[in-house]
Design a protein around this motif. Structure first.
Motif, PDB file in Angstrom:
ATOM      1  N   THR A  10     -11.130 -15.736  -1.326  1.00 37.72           N
ATOM      2  CA  THR A  10     -11.220 -15.600   0.123  1.00 37.72           C
ATOM      3  C   THR A  10     -10.629 -16.839   0.777  1.00 37.72           C
ATOM      4  O   THR A  10     -10.760 -17.947   0.270  1.00 37.72           O
ATOM      5  N   TYR A  11      -9.940 -16.624   1.872  1.00 41.17           N
ATOM      6  CA  TYR A  11      -9.403 -17.722   2.670  1.00 41.17           C
ATOM      7  C   TYR A  11     -10.234 -17.829   3.938  1.00 41.17           C
ATOM      8  O   TYR A  11     -10.519 -16.812   4.571  1.00 41.17           O
ATOM      9  N   LYS A  12     -10.578 -19.055   4.283  1.00 47.12           N
ATOM     10  CA  LYS A  12     -11.300 -19.253   5.545  1.00 47.12           C
ATOM     11  C   LYS A  12     -10.307 -19.747   6.586  1.00 47.12           C
ATOM     12  O   LYS A  12      -9.606 -20.721   6.364  1.00 47.12           O
ATOM     13  N   THR A  17     -12.978 -15.131   7.744  1.00 48.41           N
ATOM     14  CA  THR A  17     -12.536 -15.160   6.349  1.00 48.41           C
ATOM     15  C   THR A  17     -11.725 -13.917   6.020  1.00 48.41           C
ATOM     16  O   THR A  17     -11.977 -12.824   6.532  1.00 48.41           O
ATOM     17  N   VAL A  18     -10.714 -14.141   5.169  1.00 49.42           N
ATOM     18  CA  VAL A  18      -9.881 -13.032   4.682  1.00 49.42           C
ATOM     19  C   VAL A  18     -10.111 -12.926   3.178  1.00 49.42           C
ATOM     20  O   VAL A  18      -9.990 -13.921   2.472  1.00 49.42           O
ATOM     21  N   THR A  19     -10.477 -11.754   2.716  1.00 48.12           N
ATOM     22  CA  THR A  19     -10.596 -11.559   1.273  1.00 48.12           C
ATOM     23  C   THR A  19      -9.259 -11.044   0.760  1.00 48.12           C
ATOM     24  O   THR A  19      -8.896  -9.896   0.985  1.00 48.12           O
ATOM     25  N   GLY A  38       2.109  -3.014  -4.876  1.00 48.86           N
ATOM     26  CA  GLY A  38       1.272  -2.770  -3.704  1.00 48.86           C
ATOM     27  C   GLY A  38       2.035  -3.167  -2.456  1.00 48.86           C
ATOM     28  O   GLY A  38       3.050  -3.862  -2.536  1.00 48.86           O
ATOM     29  N   TYR A  39       1.532  -2.678  -1.309  1.00 49.67           N
ATOM     30  CA  TYR A  39       2.182  -3.023  -0.043  1.00 49.67           C
ATOM     31  C   TYR A  39       1.976  -4.497   0.261  1.00 49.67           C
ATOM     32  O   TYR A  39       1.128  -5.153  -0.339  1.00 49.67           O
ATOM     33  N   SER A  40       2.733  -4.981   1.225  1.00 50.05           N
ATOM     34  CA  SER A  40       2.585  -6.358   1.690  1.00 50.05           C
ATOM     35  C   SER A  40       1.139  -6.580   2.157  1.00 50.05           C
ATOM     36  O   SER A  40       0.564  -5.738   2.833  1.00 50.05           O
ATOM     37  N   GLY A  41       0.568  -7.692   1.740  1.00 48.79           N
ATOM     38  CA  GLY A  41      -0.805  -8.013   2.133  1.00 48.79           C
ATOM     39  C   GLY A  41      -1.854  -7.498   1.164  1.00 48.79           C
ATOM     40  O   GLY A  41      -3.056  -7.711   1.349  1.00 48.79           O
ATOM     41  N   ALA A  42      -1.433  -6.821   0.091  1.00 54.93           N
ATOM     42  CA  ALA A  42      -2.380  -6.226  -0.864  1.00 54.93           C
ATOM     43  C   ALA A  42      -3.094  -7.268  -1.724  1.00 54.93           C
ATOM     44  O   ALA A  42      -4.117  -6.974  -2.326  1.00 54.93           O
ATOM     45  N   GLY A  43      -2.514  -8.471  -1.804  1.00 57.93           N
ATOM     46  CA  GLY A  43      -3.147  -9.529  -2.602  1.00 57.93           C
ATOM     47  C   GLY A  43      -2.394  -9.896  -3.862  1.00 57.93           C
ATOM     48  O   GLY A  43      -2.865 -10.704  -4.666  1.00 57.93           O
ATOM     49  N   LYS A  44      -1.182  -9.332  -4.015  1.00 58.48           N
ATOM     50  CA  LYS A  44      -0.417  -9.547  -5.245  1.00 58.48           C
ATOM     51  C   LYS A  44      -0.062 -11.015  -5.472  1.00 58.48           C
ATOM     52  O   LYS A  44      -0.280 -11.553  -6.555  1.00 58.48           O
ATOM     53  N   SER A  45       0.494 -11.678  -4.450  1.00 60.28           N
ATOM     54  CA  SER A  45       0.923 -13.082  -4.655  1.00 60.28           C
ATOM     55  C   SER A  45      -0.269 -13.987  -4.888  1.00 60.28           C
ATOM     56  O   SER A  45      -0.187 -14.921  -5.685  1.00 60.28           O
ATOM     57  N   THR A  46      -1.346 -13.718  -4.180  1.00 65.06           N
ATOM     58  CA  THR A  46      -2.543 -14.539  -4.377  1.00 65.06           C
ATOM     59  C   THR A  46      -3.007 -14.425  -5.830  1.00 65.06           C
ATOM     60  O   THR A  46      -3.290 -15.439  -6.481  1.00 65.06           O
TER      61      THR A  46
HETATM   62  P1  ADP Z   1       0.911  -9.645  -1.110  1.00 66.74           P
HETATM   63  O1  ADP Z   1       1.494 -10.599  -2.076  1.00 66.74           O
HETATM   64  O2  ADP Z   1       0.457  -8.373  -1.757  1.00 66.74           O
HETATM   65  O3  ADP Z   1       1.772  -9.393   0.078  1.00 66.74           O
HETATM   66  P2  ADP Z   1      -0.869 -11.817  -0.398  1.00 66.74           P
HETATM   67  O4  ADP Z   1      -1.596 -12.227  -1.610  1.00 66.74           O
HETATM   68  O5  ADP Z   1       0.257 -12.625   0.063  1.00 66.74           O
HETATM   69  O6  ADP Z   1      -0.444 -10.280  -0.548  1.00 66.74           O
HETATM   70  O7  ADP Z   1      -1.914 -11.713   0.807  1.00 66.74           O
HETATM   71  C1  ADP Z   1      -3.173 -11.037   0.739  1.00 66.74           C
HETATM   72  C2  ADP Z   1      -3.982 -11.325   2.003  1.00 66.74           C
HETATM   73  O8  ADP Z   1      -4.381 -12.700   2.008  1.00 66.74           O
HETATM   74  C3  ADP Z   1      -3.221 -11.112   3.299  1.00 66.74           C
HETATM   75  O9  ADP Z   1      -4.121 -10.604   4.249  1.00 66.74           O
HETATM   76  C4  ADP Z   1      -2.757 -12.503   3.673  1.00 66.74           C
HETATM   77  O10 ADP Z   1      -2.605 -12.620   5.055  1.00 66.74           O
HETATM   78  C5  ADP Z   1      -3.896 -13.369   3.171  1.00 66.74           C
HETATM   79  N1  ADP Z   1      -3.451 -14.722   2.764  1.00 66.74           N
HETATM   80  C6  ADP Z   1      -2.581 -15.011   1.741  1.00 66.74           C
HETATM   81  N2  ADP Z   1      -2.416 -16.338   1.608  1.00 66.74           N
HETATM   82  C7  ADP Z   1      -3.180 -16.911   2.571  1.00 66.74           C
HETATM   83  C8  ADP Z   1      -3.454 -18.260   2.971  1.00 66.74           C
HETATM   84  N3  ADP Z   1      -2.885 -19.295   2.338  1.00 66.74           N
HETATM   85  N4  ADP Z   1      -4.306 -18.450   4.007  1.00 66.74           N
HETATM   86  C9  ADP Z   1      -4.899 -17.419   4.640  1.00 66.74           C
HETATM   87  N5  ADP Z   1      -4.691 -16.136   4.318  1.00 66.74           N
HETATM   88  C10 ADP Z   1      -3.853 -15.869   3.307  1.00 66.74           C
END
Ligand code: ADP
Ligand code: ADP
Length: 232
Positions: A10-12, A17-19, A38-46
């Motif tokens: 989760t990011y604060k 907070t964003v999960t 997954g679509y953009s924002g799915a959480g893949k890069s995280t």
């Molecule tokens: P994807 O790679 O699938 O596009 P991300 O992992 O980039 O997805 O993002 C997943 C969610 O986490 C999104 O809602 C994004 O806005 C949020 N997010 C990603 N990185 C950060 C960050 N450093 N700070 C706050 N929110 C983040």
């Protein structure tokens, strides 16, 4: 080889907070090509960034070859990271350095001797098909060639795993295919485990054996590519 155990992130922020990733568990076998789509924002890069310790999980744990990446000292992490290569959508090359110098960079950091580094870099240049371009600067290369430099640099320290973050998303379809073929060869020839994230189904269908589908931070489906993508 890679165990993702009930990982959440989760990011604060100012807006609460964003999960980004929620209770994800996956096992990735040595030698496989595993995709996350997954679509953009799915959480893949995280999720991908948690595999090499660029992000640490809020809860849960990532274990690579028996070692926890999430709960280790910074010197252990530095060492573990050398065995994890990564390539990026926008290549992340050093623009003021040549092809050869870009590939030498991780070897310098790992304190490999000059002579050994140059031999290794030349081997890699051959592997990725950039012979003759050693002294070119990134700005003189096509997108596909830039990604070949990225791949060579990622392989410099003989990693066990290669993480690919939308590695073909900035490339045209033909170049995408040539980069995916190169990645397949690297997986076969060197036995390197490949984990890639993408929003493009054809990328998964072309090179992955197994895939996880992500939505809103969750893995909603997981399995062999043929099963996941042919189900009604
Ligand atoms: P994807 O790679 O699938 O596009 P991300 O992992 O980039 O997805 O993002 C997943 C969610 O986490 C999104 O809602 C994004 O806005 C949020 N997010 C990603 N990185 C950060 C960050 N450093 N700070 C706050 N929110 C983040
Ligand atoms: P470094 O000092 O890291 O070798 P630069 O200072 O030349 O690299 O560039 C820093 C960043 O600026 C690069 O990581 C890249 O994102 C961007 N950049 C510089 N030159 C270019 C270019 N020709 N095309 C695209 N991006 C560039």
């Amino acid at each position: 080889m890679i165990q993702i155990n009930n990982v959440s992130k989760t990011y604060k922020g100012k807006k609460g907070t964003v999960t980004a990733v929620q209770n994800v568990s996956l096992n990735i076998e040595a030698g496989e090509i595993f995709g996350m789509i997954g679509y953009s924002g799915a959480g893949k890069s995280t999720l991908l960034r948690m595999l090499n310790g660029l992000e640490s999980p809020t809860s849960g744990e990532v274990i690579i070859n028996g070692q926890s990446i999430s709960k280790c000292s910074s010197s252990q992490l530095r060492k573990a990271r050398q065995k994890i290569g990564m390539i990026f959508q926008h290549f992340n090359l050093l623009w003021s350095r040549t092809v050869l110098e870009n590939i030498l960079f991780p070897l310098e950091i790992a304190k490999v001797s000059k002579k050994e580094s140059i031999n290794r870099a030349k081997e890699l240049i051959k592997l990725v098909g950039l012979e003759g371009r050693e002294n070119a600067y990134p700005s003189e290369l096509s997108g596909g060639q830039k990604q070949r430099v990225g791949i060579a640099r990622a392989l410099a320290n003989n990693p066990d795993v290669l993480l690919c973050d939308e590695a073909t998303s900035a490339l045209d379809p033909e170049t995408t295919d040539s980069i995916l073929s190169l990645l397949t060869n690297i997986n076969k020839q060197l036995g390197i485990t490949i984990i890639l994230i993408t929003h493009e189904m054809h990328v998964i269908q072309k090179i992955c054996q197994r895939v996880a589908v992500m939505e809103n931070g969750n893995v909603v489906e997981e399995g062999h590519v043929v099963d996941v993508f042919t189900r009604p």
